[in-house]
Design a protein around this motif. Structure first.
Motif, PDB file in Angstrom:
ATOM      1  N   TYR A  27       5.251   5.588  -4.596  1.00  0.00           N
ATOM      2  CA  TYR A  27       6.422   5.374  -5.441  1.00  0.00           C
ATOM      3  C   TYR A  27       6.688   6.561  -6.366  1.00  0.00           C
ATOM      4  O   TYR A  27       7.814   7.057  -6.438  1.00  0.00           O
ATOM      5  CB  TYR A  27       6.276   4.089  -6.269  1.00  0.00           C
ATOM      6  CG  TYR A  27       7.456   3.892  -7.196  1.00  0.00           C
ATOM      7  CD1 TYR A  27       8.590   3.233  -6.751  1.00  0.00           C
ATOM      8  CD2 TYR A  27       7.451   4.408  -8.488  1.00  0.00           C
ATOM      9  CE1 TYR A  27       9.700   3.072  -7.587  1.00  0.00           C
ATOM     10  CE2 TYR A  27       8.550   4.261  -9.330  1.00  0.00           C
ATOM     11  CZ  TYR A  27       9.666   3.595  -8.868  1.00  0.00           C
ATOM     12  OH  TYR A  27      10.755   3.467  -9.681  1.00  0.00           O
ATOM     13  N   GLU A  28       5.689   7.007  -7.090  1.00  0.00           N
ATOM     14  CA  GLU A  28       5.882   8.084  -8.070  1.00  0.00           C
ATOM     15  C   GLU A  28       6.357   9.370  -7.405  1.00  0.00           C
ATOM     16  O   GLU A  28       7.187  10.095  -7.958  1.00  0.00           O
ATOM     17  CB  GLU A  28       4.599   8.331  -8.861  1.00  0.00           C
ATOM     18  CG  GLU A  28       4.239   7.197  -9.806  1.00  0.00           C
ATOM     19  CD  GLU A  28       5.299   6.915 -10.864  1.00  0.00           C
ATOM     20  OE1 GLU A  28       5.965   7.869 -11.335  1.00  0.00           O
ATOM     21  OE2 GLU A  28       5.463   5.740 -11.222  1.00  0.00           O
TER      22      GLU A  28
ATOM     23  N   ALA B 216       0.834  -1.207   0.000  1.00  0.00           N
ATOM     24  CA  ALA B 216       0.000   0.000   0.000  1.00  0.00           C
ATOM     25  C   ALA B 216       0.867   1.255   0.000  1.00  0.00           C
ATOM     26  O   ALA B 216       0.610   2.206  -0.753  1.00  0.00           O
ATOM     27  CB  ALA B 216      -0.938  -0.006   1.210  1.00  0.00           C
ATOM     28  N   VAL B 217       1.903   1.268   0.832  1.00  0.00           N
ATOM     29  CA  VAL B 217       2.816   2.413   0.889  1.00  0.00           C
ATOM     30  C   VAL B 217       3.539   2.564  -0.450  1.00  0.00           C
ATOM     31  O   VAL B 217       3.623   3.670  -0.996  1.00  0.00           O
ATOM     32  CB  VAL B 217       3.824   2.258   2.057  1.00  0.00           C
ATOM     33  CG1 VAL B 217       4.943   3.284   1.971  1.00  0.00           C
ATOM     34  CG2 VAL B 217       3.097   2.364   3.392  1.00  0.00           C
ATOM     35  N   PHE B 218       4.038   1.469  -0.990  1.00  0.00           N
ATOM     36  CA  PHE B 218       4.758   1.495  -2.258  1.00  0.00           C
ATOM     37  C   PHE B 218       3.864   2.024  -3.377  1.00  0.00           C
ATOM     38  O   PHE B 218       4.239   2.951  -4.099  1.00  0.00           O
ATOM     39  CB  PHE B 218       5.269   0.087  -2.590  1.00  0.00           C
ATOM     40  CG  PHE B 218       6.026   0.022  -3.882  1.00  0.00           C
ATOM     41  CD1 PHE B 218       7.382   0.278  -3.911  1.00  0.00           C
ATOM     42  CD2 PHE B 218       5.384  -0.300  -5.070  1.00  0.00           C
ATOM     43  CE1 PHE B 218       8.094   0.218  -5.110  1.00  0.00           C
ATOM     44  CE2 PHE B 218       6.073  -0.363  -6.273  1.00  0.00           C
ATOM     45  CZ  PHE B 218       7.435  -0.095  -6.289  1.00  0.00           C
ATOM     46  N   GLU B 219       2.698   1.442  -3.528  1.00  0.00           N
ATOM     47  CA  GLU B 219       1.800   1.830  -4.619  1.00  0.00           C
ATOM     48  C   GLU B 219       1.313   3.271  -4.488  1.00  0.00           C
ATOM     49  O   GLU B 219       1.140   3.966  -5.477  1.00  0.00           O
ATOM     50  CB  GLU B 219       0.620   0.868  -4.693  1.00  0.00           C
ATOM     51  CG  GLU B 219       1.043  -0.507  -5.187  1.00  0.00           C
ATOM     52  CD  GLU B 219      -0.030  -1.565  -5.075  1.00  0.00           C
ATOM     53  OE1 GLU B 219      -1.174  -1.241  -4.661  1.00  0.00           O
ATOM     54  OE2 GLU B 219       0.276  -2.736  -5.382  1.00  0.00           O
ATOM     55  N   ARG B 220       1.106   3.716  -3.286  1.00  0.00           N
ATOM     56  CA  ARG B 220       0.607   5.071  -3.056  1.00  0.00           C
ATOM     57  C   ARG B 220       1.683   6.130  -3.265  1.00  0.00           C
ATOM     58  O   ARG B 220       1.389   7.242  -3.695  1.00  0.00           O
ATOM     59  CB  ARG B 220       0.055   5.164  -1.635  1.00  0.00           C
ATOM     60  CG  ARG B 220      -0.769   6.401  -1.385  1.00  0.00           C
ATOM     61  CD  ARG B 220      -1.450   6.392  -0.017  1.00  0.00           C
ATOM     62  NE  ARG B 220      -2.173   5.146   0.207  1.00  0.00           N
ATOM     63  CZ  ARG B 220      -2.023   4.371   1.279  1.00  0.00           C
ATOM     64  NH1 ARG B 220      -1.178   4.693   2.234  1.00  0.00           N
ATOM     65  NH2 ARG B 220      -2.707   3.262   1.395  1.00  0.00           N
TER      66      ARG B 220
ATOM     67  N   TYR C 210      10.863  13.083  -6.444  1.00  0.00           N
ATOM     68  CA  TYR C 210      11.778  13.767  -5.519  1.00  0.00           C
ATOM     69  C   TYR C 210      13.221  13.598  -6.003  1.00  0.00           C
ATOM     70  O   TYR C 210      13.983  14.570  -6.091  1.00  0.00           O
ATOM     71  CB  TYR C 210      11.604  13.191  -4.113  1.00  0.00           C
ATOM     72  CG  TYR C 210      12.637  13.641  -3.115  1.00  0.00           C
ATOM     73  CD1 TYR C 210      12.462  14.817  -2.400  1.00  0.00           C
ATOM     74  CD2 TYR C 210      13.789  12.891  -2.879  1.00  0.00           C
ATOM     75  CE1 TYR C 210      13.414  15.237  -1.471  1.00  0.00           C
ATOM     76  CE2 TYR C 210      14.736  13.300  -1.961  1.00  0.00           C
ATOM     77  CZ  TYR C 210      14.547  14.470  -1.258  1.00  0.00           C
ATOM     78  OH  TYR C 210      15.495  14.890  -0.342  1.00  0.00           O
ATOM     79  N   PHE C 211      13.585  12.361  -6.338  1.00  0.00           N
ATOM     80  CA  PHE C 211      14.945  12.109  -6.805  1.00  0.00           C
ATOM     81  C   PHE C 211      15.198  12.687  -8.194  1.00  0.00           C
ATOM     82  O   PHE C 211      16.282  13.198  -8.460  1.00  0.00           O
ATOM     83  CB  PHE C 211      15.251  10.611  -6.786  1.00  0.00           C
ATOM     84  CG  PHE C 211      15.452  10.065  -5.405  1.00  0.00           C
ATOM     85  CD1 PHE C 211      16.497  10.510  -4.609  1.00  0.00           C
ATOM     86  CD2 PHE C 211      14.594   9.103  -4.900  1.00  0.00           C
ATOM     87  CE1 PHE C 211      16.688  10.005  -3.327  1.00  0.00           C
ATOM     88  CE2 PHE C 211      14.782   8.592  -3.622  1.00  0.00           C
ATOM     89  CZ  PHE C 211      15.825   9.046  -2.837  1.00  0.00           C
TER      90      PHE C 211
ATOM     91  N   GLU D 231       3.114   8.458   6.034  1.00  0.00           N
ATOM     92  CA  GLU D 231       3.999   7.607   5.259  1.00  0.00           C
ATOM     93  C   GLU D 231       4.903   8.406   4.322  1.00  0.00           C
ATOM     94  O   GLU D 231       6.107   8.167   4.273  1.00  0.00           O
ATOM     95  CB  GLU D 231       3.197   6.592   4.442  1.00  0.00           C
ATOM     96  CG  GLU D 231       2.459   5.574   5.269  1.00  0.00           C
ATOM     97  CD  GLU D 231       1.042   5.997   5.638  1.00  0.00           C
ATOM     98  OE1 GLU D 231       0.689   7.184   5.469  1.00  0.00           O
ATOM     99  OE2 GLU D 231       0.295   5.132   6.112  1.00  0.00           O
ATOM    100  N   LEU D 232       4.319   9.351   3.586  1.00  0.00           N
ATOM    101  CA  LEU D 232       5.121  10.111   2.625  1.00  0.00           C
ATOM    102  C   LEU D 232       6.174  10.953   3.329  1.00  0.00           C
ATOM    103  O   LEU D 232       7.321  11.019   2.884  1.00  0.00           O
ATOM    104  CB  LEU D 232       4.234  10.982   1.734  1.00  0.00           C
ATOM    105  CG  LEU D 232       4.959  11.701   0.603  1.00  0.00           C
ATOM    106  CD1 LEU D 232       5.683  10.718  -0.318  1.00  0.00           C
ATOM    107  CD2 LEU D 232       3.982  12.560  -0.188  1.00  0.00           C
TER     108      LEU D 232
END
Length: 91
Positions: free
Chosen positions: A19-20, A13-17, A25-26, A58-59
């Motif tokens: 990732y982008e 859930a954290v990854f899918e929400r 950011y990078f 999370e973010l």
């Protein structure tokens, strides 16, 4: 401790929400190849510490990890004679 399926579901859930957003950011700071590597490293940390990720923040937590990953990347660049494309000497 949560069950393994619950831990995996939380991570997914954290990854899918987010990732982008972490990748973006990078990308604002390094080239695409390094952005992918740094994003992957950020989510490796998230997997190892999934129980420590605060619910609802999370973010924010991921951005703190991302900042540390970027610092480590800059440090490695200074120590290594191999240069990382797209990473300047100044963050």
């Amino acid at each position: 401790m949560s069950s393994p399926p619950a831990i995996e579901a939380r991570y997914r859930a954290v990854f899918e929400r987010h990732y982008e957003q972490v990748y973006a950011y990078f990308r604002r700071r390094v080239d695409a190849d390094n952005a992918r590597d740094c994003t992957a490293e950020t989510f490796v940390v998230a997997w190892r510490k999934v129980a420590d990720i605060p619910e609802g923040s999370e973010l924010h937590w991921l951005y703190k990890v991302a900042r540390n990953v970027l610092r480590n990347t800059y440090r490695a660049k200074r120590r290594s004679p191999v240069t990382f494309g797209g990473i300047s000497d100044h963050p």
